[in-house]
Design an enzyme around this catalytic site. Structure first.
Site, PDB file in Angstrom:
ATOM      1  CG  ASP A 173      -1.894   1.136   1.286  1.00 43.23           C
ATOM      2  OD1 ASP A 173      -1.598   2.194   0.699  1.00 43.23           O
ATOM      3  OD2 ASP A 173      -2.948   0.995   1.937  1.00 43.23           O
ATOM      4  CE  LYS A 198      -7.146   8.605   2.700  1.00 44.73           C
ATOM      5  NZ  LYS A 198      -6.642   7.344   3.205  1.00 44.73           N
TER       6      LYS A 198
HETATM    7  C1  LIG Z   1      -7.226   6.071   3.435  1.00 48.30           C
HETATM    8  C2  LIG Z   1      -6.403   4.866   3.261  1.00 48.30           C
HETATM    9  C3  LIG Z   1      -6.938   3.691   2.739  1.00 48.30           C
HETATM   10  C4  LIG Z   1      -8.408   3.562   2.367  1.00 48.30           C
HETATM   11  O1  LIG Z   1      -8.752   4.423   1.333  1.00 48.30           O
HETATM   12  P1  LIG Z   1     -10.216   5.086   1.155  1.00 48.30           P
HETATM   13  O2  LIG Z   1     -10.061   5.858  -0.095  1.00 48.30           O
HETATM   14  O3  LIG Z   1     -10.466   5.927   2.359  1.00 48.30           O
HETATM   15  O4  LIG Z   1     -11.181   3.972   1.067  1.00 48.30           O
HETATM   16  C5  LIG Z   1      -6.099   2.599   2.574  1.00 48.30           C
HETATM   17  N1  LIG Z   1      -4.796   2.657   2.921  1.00 48.30           N
HETATM   18  C6  LIG Z   1      -4.251   3.778   3.439  1.00 48.30           C
HETATM   19  C7  LIG Z   1      -2.815   3.779   3.802  1.00 48.30           C
HETATM   20  C8  LIG Z   1      -5.027   4.911   3.628  1.00 48.30           C
HETATM   21  O5  LIG Z   1      -4.488   6.005   4.161  1.00 48.30           O
END
Ligand SMILES: *Cc1c(COP(=O)(O)O)cnc(C)c1O
Length: 392
Positions: A173, A198
């Site tokens: 991720d 993000k």
């Molecule tokens: C926010 C986030 C997610 C999930 O994403 P959404 O767009 O809120 O569903 C997954 N991994 C990380 C590291 C995040 O910051």
């Protein structure tokens, strides 16, 4: 000549014939659910927008290009992307996952994936002997680096070595750094996950998620799954992420510069007992990050001397907002215990040192002097009052 990352955020080489889309500089929003066929058995390449839409496809190509993958898929949210990813696994499959992950991923694994017969070992991948947890059922290693919120740094190449030796997948991720600062596929990962909500979107106005891969077999499975389960990103939201991404490079640079200054400022505050920012030489992951990333990002986690002081900061910020999420132009402060990590079992939280006096800051791109000015007011006033109260 290979193009630079900021250029790749804006331009797709294959789309550069001026005649396309009437020469429109901004990629059009193809707001359509379905497409006309020119004859029986013929297709324009688009049949129905659950399968694919030109605006979404354009975005996916840009993201794939940035992560050096052969394909990227855009989803309605980051969690939709991770949920689809988990469809690669089934009963009896075992995954090694980092102990300090985004709270929503932990909730998904333990409350949804488990019922599908998937088992998990949650371990600190940055310091434990990960290979010793691989068994005959293990199908993947799933990490974030740096982690959320404790900013632990895992060596991606070391994980890739284990995954290649054991014939399992490495999934990273990459939300916290974005492709501007880190490309896990280049370091040996098989799949990259992003919450496009993000840094990629970058404006706290749109939700999105991505899966990127450089493996043909996985790409085929993903394409089958997205058309079958249907969580592809809408044309308009695809366009919003495309627009946000054009400034990814300058936003990341500016946010990182601000973060470094704020981290140094926090270190000097008496009421702050710990500052965790991987861009500081004191951070245990600093050297690994220098090897595998082009930057350190703009996320800072810090511990205050008390729960009361942490809460008072959340109540006093004005321009800086007390809000969940990260990666946008606005600076946000989050309280992991009740927000991002509320559903994480207390014992896991404690093990990861997420306490009631832990705050996480996503540093934005405002003028640094204004950010420091507000922080000085928030910290100063509160300290004064706290101590005033104690004395009286
Ligand atoms: C926010 C986030 C997610 C999930 O994403 P959404 O767009 O809120 O569903 C997954 N991994 C990380 C590291 C995040 O910051």
């Amino acid at each position: 000549m290979a193009r630079g990352i900021s250029t790749k955020c804006i331009h797709l080489e294959e789309d550069e014939q001026c005649s396309k889309n009437y020469g429109a500089i901004s990629y059009p929003i193809y707001q359509t659910a379905t497409y006309a066929h020119t004859g029986v058995g013929k297709s324009t390449g688009f049949d129905y927008s659950r399968l694919q839409n030109p605006t979404r496809e354009h975005l996916e190509k840009i993201v794939a290009n940035l992560e050096n993958g052969i394909d990227a898929l855009a989803f309605t949210t980051g969690m939709a992307a991770i949920t689809l990813l988990m469809e690669l696994f089934g009963p009896e499959d075992h995954l090694i996952v980092d102990a300090d992950l985004y709270g929503g991923s932990i909730r998904l694994f333990h409350n949804v994936s488990k019922k599908n017969g998937i088992t998990f070992s949650s371990i600190d991948c940055h310091k434990e002997d990960v290979a010793s947890y691989v068994n005959e059922h293990t199908k993947a290693i799933y990490i974030e680096t740096p982690t959320n919120p404790m900013m632990n740094v895992t060596d991606i190449r070391a994980m890739a070595k284990i995954s290649k030796e054991r014939g399992i997948l490495l999934i990273v991720d990459n939300t916290f750094l974005s492709p501007y600062f880190q490309n896990p596929l280049d370091a040996g990962a098989d799949i990259v996950v992003h919450s496009g909500t993000k840094y990629l979107g970058g404006h706290n106005d749109t939700l999105a998620g991505f899966l990127v891969t450089n493996r043909e077999d996985i790409r085929e499975k993903f394409r089958f799954l997205i058309k079958t389960t249907g969580a592809g990103l809408s044309p308009f939201d695809s366009w919003l992420i495309l627009r946000g991404m054009k400034t990814l490079g300058i936003r990341m640079e500016r946010a990182q510069q601000n973060a470094l200054e704020i981290a140094e400022w926090l270190v000097r505050q008496q009421s702050v007992t710990k500052v965790i920012y991987p861009g500081r030489k004191e951070h245990p992951g600093y050297e690994v990050m220098k090897k595998q990333s082009r930057g350190f990002g703009a996320m800072i986690t810090f511990q205050l001397e008390s729960r009361d002081f942490a809460l008072s900061i959340l109540e006093r910020v004005r321009m800086i907002k007390f809000a969940e999420s990260l990666g946008g132009v606005e600076t946000l402060i989050t309280y992991p215990v009740t927000q991002t990590h509320a559903d994480v079992p207390e014992e896991t939280r404690e093990k990861n040192n997420i306490t009631e006096s832990t705050l996480r800051m996503s540093v934005g791109i405002e003028d640094i002097k204004d950010l420091i000015h507000e922080l000085a007011e928030v910290f100063g006033e509160t300290e004064e009052e706290l101590y005033g109260r104690k004395e009286s």
